[in-house]
Design an enzyme around this catalytic site. Structure first.
Site, mmCIF file in Angstrom:
data_model
loop_
_atom_site.group_PDB
_atom_site.id
_atom_site.type_symbol
_atom_site.label_atom_id
_atom_site.label_comp_id
_atom_site.label_asym_id
_atom_site.label_seq_id
_atom_site.Cartn_x
_atom_site.Cartn_y
_atom_site.Cartn_z
ATOM 1 N N SER A 1 -1.910 -1.483 1.823
ATOM 2 C CA SER A 1 -3.375 -1.423 1.814
ATOM 3 C C SER A 1 -3.875 -0.271 0.957
ATOM 4 C CB SER A 1 -3.894 -1.327 3.245
ATOM 5 O OG SER A 1 -5.290 -1.490 3.298
ATOM 6 N N ASP B 1 -8.534 -6.032 0.810
ATOM 7 C CA ASP B 1 -9.119 -6.320 2.115
ATOM 8 C C ASP B 1 -10.214 -5.311 2.466
ATOM 9 O OD1 ASP B 1 -7.536 -4.104 2.702
ATOM 10 O OD2 ASP B 1 -6.603 -4.989 4.478
#
Length: 568
Positions: free
Chosen positions: A146, A302
């Site tokens: 991430s 995301d």
């Protein structure tokens, strides 16, 4: 076997690759480094696993990836032949070794007789989440760390609903992983069970996203002339974000030097778009072309970060809470204007996300539900709504820059749809001759100002998680009546799901447990403390409601001072 013996066994194992032998040989005699690498097993938790790339049992490498995947393969096999035929979808981002780890995972699954759907190029979290459902897969794997620094990589696992795997299913996978003693014994196999994800899945994803558009008239009027800047920060968001904006005919300028799939993220300190510094090249381009907004996505796309011009014409980075407030207000406003706001509409957020969401939802007559931190819990609510028909999911968000609109696309936070909606939001307010910043100020004026501020305390070493949990545990036994000017109304202990009121009475909370302490303060303000689930940081959340920004800043300073004094 202690960490020194594990280190020696890895060095001597003939299955260890040459790169691994060279790396481990280079730390010979470095007691601290050896202990960090071999003093623990890289933990597989409800968010999968994440760690520094390198060789050792506590690191992200092809051997720890194979071990985790063998556990997942055995879990899938335990579900029966039909589950093996449905298979597992796998994607990866632009991080170092992401493609290698994805191929390793595919090989292990195939060796276990499990079908694999493997992307042939980088695809972000939301597209992997969508693919799991579209392909009817029983699970999904996303190789990513991430927004973490370049030294990290990770392994996220998804359930058949496209949401991050549930705690119960994860516990079953962990049992299988724990039974694997020798990670070098796990084998890969390249066979016909490994297939490419069809291009039709991407097309279907984009088609579903366009259905979520809310302001087509405004987009038609100003979309082509609007000046927006987007940066993928060297991540997997470039193709999907620019594709969906092109489909909607919204003009966007891209930061070209941050398009490259650079695993070192060499143009930024960290690839986290919630920091203004990460958006600095985008802001420079925006100043040059006189754009009004800048947005960026992290490596697995995301998370969405945004900067907009204030009343002085200067760019300010919006917090995840502020972007969430703007998107929430925009979505509910447009649905109401179009007569499409359902009577059973629901918004879901994590309990550490801004308290302002309640005022907005109450105003629109929409139910707001709080869940623990972690987007999988928002995914669980979506699944629950679909099963019992009790609510229509409208929007889900977390303060950490994660947003999801609708249920036709991803079941995890989706910076592609969030980018689309924010660009459309800019069109809508431009069409109404108002800036995004002006509208944010109008929201504050309408619902009262809320200042949300997060503080992270970094921990180091093998015992980081243990030490962070000990700090949180110590707070549970401390009695506190107030933090300077704010009285404590109740204390929520999320580890026991108990809410203790100021008068001593207790209430059970119907919510999954997690290690967090949450202080409810008068007037809707709060303080919450929890260890991060993805990095060695103790996170403290402050939310202060006041008449204006100046008053909130002063109140926060006093509240924070009182809390930190108690924490010490």
């Amino acid at each position: 076997m202690d960490y020194k013996e594990k280190y020696e066994s890895w060095l001597k194992d003939p299955a260890l690759c040459e790169e691994g032998k060279a790396e481990l040989s280079s730390i010979a005699g470095d007691e601290k480094a050896i202990e960090y690498r071999f003093g623990a097993q890289l933990e597989f938790g409800t968010a999968g696993m994440r760690g520094i790339i390198g060789y050792g049992t506590n690191m992200m490498n092809v051997y720890t990836v194979r071990r985790a995947t063998q556990g997942l393969a055995e879990y899938v096999r335990s579900l029966g032949e039909a589950a093996c035929r449905r298979g597992v979808a796998i994607s990866f981002d632009t991080r170092r070794k992401s493609d290698e780890f994805a191929k390793a995972a595919a090989g292990v699954l195939a060796a276990n007789g499990v079908r694999v759907w493997l992307y042939n190029d980088v695809h972000p979290v939301p597209m992997l989440s969508y693919a799991v459902r579209k392909l009817g897969a029983v699970a999904g794997i996303m190789i990513t760390a991430s927004h973490n620094p370049k030294e990290y990589n990770g392994y996220k696992v998804y359930g058949e609903d496209g949401a991050q795997m549930s705690p119960d299913a994860t516990a079953d996978v962990v049992k299988f992983i724990s039974a694997i003693g020798d990670c070098f014994a796990v084998k890969e196999e390249r066979n016909a069970l490994i297939r490419r994800v069809p291009a039709s899945v991407d097309k279907s994803y984009y088609k579903n996203l366009t259905k979520l558009s809310l302001s087509r008239r405004a987009v038609r009027k100003v979309g082509k002339d609007l000046k927006l800047v987007y940066t993928p920060v060297h991540g997997s968001g470039y193709v999907p974000v620019t594709t969906i904006l092109k489909k909607l005919k919204i003009n966007v300028s891209v930061v070209e030097e941050q398009v490259a799939k650079d695993p070192d993220f060499s143009t930024v300190e960290v690839p986290n778009p919630e920091f203004k510094e990460t958006l600095s090249k985008g802001i420079a381009l925006a100043d040059k072309i006189h754009a009004d907004a800048v947005f960026g996505t992290d490596p697995d796309s995301d998370r969405l970060g945004v900067a907009v011009k204030n009343e002085k014409g200067e760019f300010v980075a919006l917090s995840g809470n502020q972007v969430g407030i703007l998107l929430l207000d925009y979505i509910l406003t447009r649905l109401k204007e179009e007569g499409k706001l359902p009577e059973n509409g629901a918004v879901v957020k994590s309990f550490v996300t801004t308290g302002m969401a309640k005022a907005i939802c109450d105003d629109f007559g929409v139910e707001l539900l709080d869940v623990p931190v972690g987007f999988k819990f928002i995914g669980e609510k979506i699944k629950e709504f679909e099963a019992d028909g009790s609510h229509t999911f409208l929007f889900g968000f977390e303060e950490s820059c994660g947003y999801l609109r609708g249920t036709d696309g991803s079941r995890d936070k989706d910076a592609v749809v969030a980018s689309m909606l924010f660009a459309e939001l800019c069109c809508y307010y431009t069409y109404k001759q108002q800036t995004v910043y002006q509208h944010l100020m109008d929201i504050y004026a309408k619902y009262q100002y809320v200042l949300d501020r997060n503080v992270s305390i970094k921990f180091d070493g093998l015992n980081a998680m243990k030490e962070m949990n000990a700090v949180v545990d110590s707070l549970k036994s401390k009695s506190v009546e107030k933090f300077d000017i704010y009285n404590v109304v109740a204390v929520r202990d999320y580890s026991s799901a108990v809410r203790r009121l100021a008068d001593g009475t207790e209430e059970k909370m119907d919510i999954p447990t997690s290690n967090a302490v949450y202080y409810e303060l008068e007037n809707g303000s709060f303080i919450c403390v929890r260890p991060s689930g993805t990095e060695p940081k103790l996170k403290i959340y402050y939310s202060v409601k006041a008449k204006d920004e100046e008053s909130a800043e002063k109140a926060l300073e006093r509240m924070r001072g009182a809390f930190e004094k108690m924490l010490k």
